[in-house]
Scaffold this motif. Sequence first.
Motif, PDB file in Angstrom:
ATOM      1  N   LEU A  30    -116.629 -43.188  31.991  1.00  0.00           N
ATOM      2  CA  LEU A  30    -116.036 -43.716  31.094  1.00  0.00           C
ATOM      3  C   LEU A  30    -115.368 -45.272  30.917  1.00  0.00           C
ATOM      4  N   GLU A  33    -117.902 -48.459  31.635  1.00  0.00           N
ATOM      5  CA  GLU A  33    -118.513 -49.156  29.445  1.00  0.00           C
ATOM      6  C   GLU A  33    -117.744 -48.728  28.714  1.00  0.00           C
ATOM      7  N   LEU A  34    -116.463 -48.343  28.919  1.00  0.00           N
ATOM      8  CA  LEU A  34    -115.889 -48.389  27.493  1.00  0.00           C
ATOM      9  C   LEU A  34    -115.053 -49.266  26.865  1.00  0.00           C
ATOM     10  N   ARG A  37    -118.117 -50.480  24.820  1.00  0.00           N
ATOM     11  CA  ARG A  37    -117.935 -50.404  23.402  1.00  0.00           C
ATOM     12  C   ARG A  37    -117.272 -50.306  22.163  1.00  0.00           C
ATOM     13  N   LEU A 122    -120.191 -36.102  28.906  1.00  0.00           N
ATOM     14  CA  LEU A 122    -119.995 -37.318  28.597  1.00  0.00           C
ATOM     15  C   LEU A 122    -120.919 -37.990  27.226  1.00  0.00           C
ATOM     16  N   ARG A 123    -121.368 -37.491  26.827  1.00  0.00           N
ATOM     17  CA  ARG A 123    -122.497 -38.086  25.205  1.00  0.00           C
ATOM     18  C   ARG A 123    -120.967 -38.414  24.599  1.00  0.00           C
ATOM     19  N   ARG A 126    -119.160 -40.551  25.298  1.00  0.00           N
ATOM     20  CA  ARG A 126    -119.096 -41.935  24.497  1.00  0.00           C
ATOM     21  C   ARG A 126    -118.424 -42.337  22.798  1.00  0.00           C
TER      22      ARG A 126
END
Length: 364
Positions: A30, A33-34, A37, A122-123, A126
């Motif tokens: 996470l 890429e957080l 996002r 994880l989905r 996110r």
Amino acid sequence: MAISEQHRPEIVVGLVATPPDYPAQVVARLAAELADRLAEQVDPHVRWTVRAGWGDVAPRRDGGVEALLDDLARRRADARWDVAICLTDLPLHTERVPLVAQTSARRRVAAVSLPALGLRQLRALRAAIPGFVSRLLTDTSEERVPPAELAGQVAAIHRVVGEAEAGELGYLASRLAGRVRLLTGMVRANRPGRALLGLSKLLVGAFATAAFALTTNTIWEMGDALGGLRLTVIMFLGLTALVTWLIIAHGLWEKSDRETPAELARLFNLGTILTLALAAAVSYLVLFAGTALVAALLIDTSVLAENLQRPVDLTDYLKLAWIISSLATVGGTIGSGLEDEDTVRAAAYGYHPEPGGWRDELDA
């Protein structure tokens, strides 16, 4: 006019994994890429910095979340993070109902129970974490329903509890569907593949037993005489004996005490049983396939037909592999005591080894 990167206000988000095992792997994925996002979904005019941490926040085994949030708030203040979110593989609950997440705008922290998210953890994370961060920063205390981004990913989140006026919100799952999802999530977090690799010596011993049994025509006749129901019963007895022996021999059974309530101990034990049962079932299928292949290669149809005194086909080889695999599983159970202690104990849901080399990114 575009604001230069260095002049953008910085917001630091801390992601904490506890204990430093499976949750740390999720945090690492996470954290990479957080920031992007958050810039996309929360505020593009902010310089987002994500810090990943492990180890300092002690997991509490009482099934509650308040002590964990207090520890996390101290960690956030010491590290000078703006908000902090903790991911844990411990099952959390309130009033005997699975707790998916708890947010505290007053402390600017949140805790998420990974098992309560089920298989698509994880989905769901996110989609949900940007919403949690936004709420912690803006103190949306009027929020009285589960966030759409979380409820959309995890079904059966149906009510919120807490002091809404103080921004203390807990997201609960249903008693039935939520418990099923919690157990499947616990098995996923426990990584049955690791348990399967840990049974490698057992599988080798079972193959050796099966190879010996293939040369015994008495086993051929036994497999021919037994019907499908009795072969099924023998198979389940063998697998049950294997799982039971692993639990007893390696001390995997969790007992309730002052730190571990009976409810949590039952969840731990059920998670351990399901993990070992899944690993044992996969091992059995590998053993069955290997035994059937070896039987077809070594035992000519004419030899098998002469012993059974009738024509034979593929079904006879499969029944032979079935009975031999079940008996070899029982034989391999004895060899399970030779497995590496730490490898087998990793299948126990309540077992977490010492962090060892874990440390914060900030200290690297």
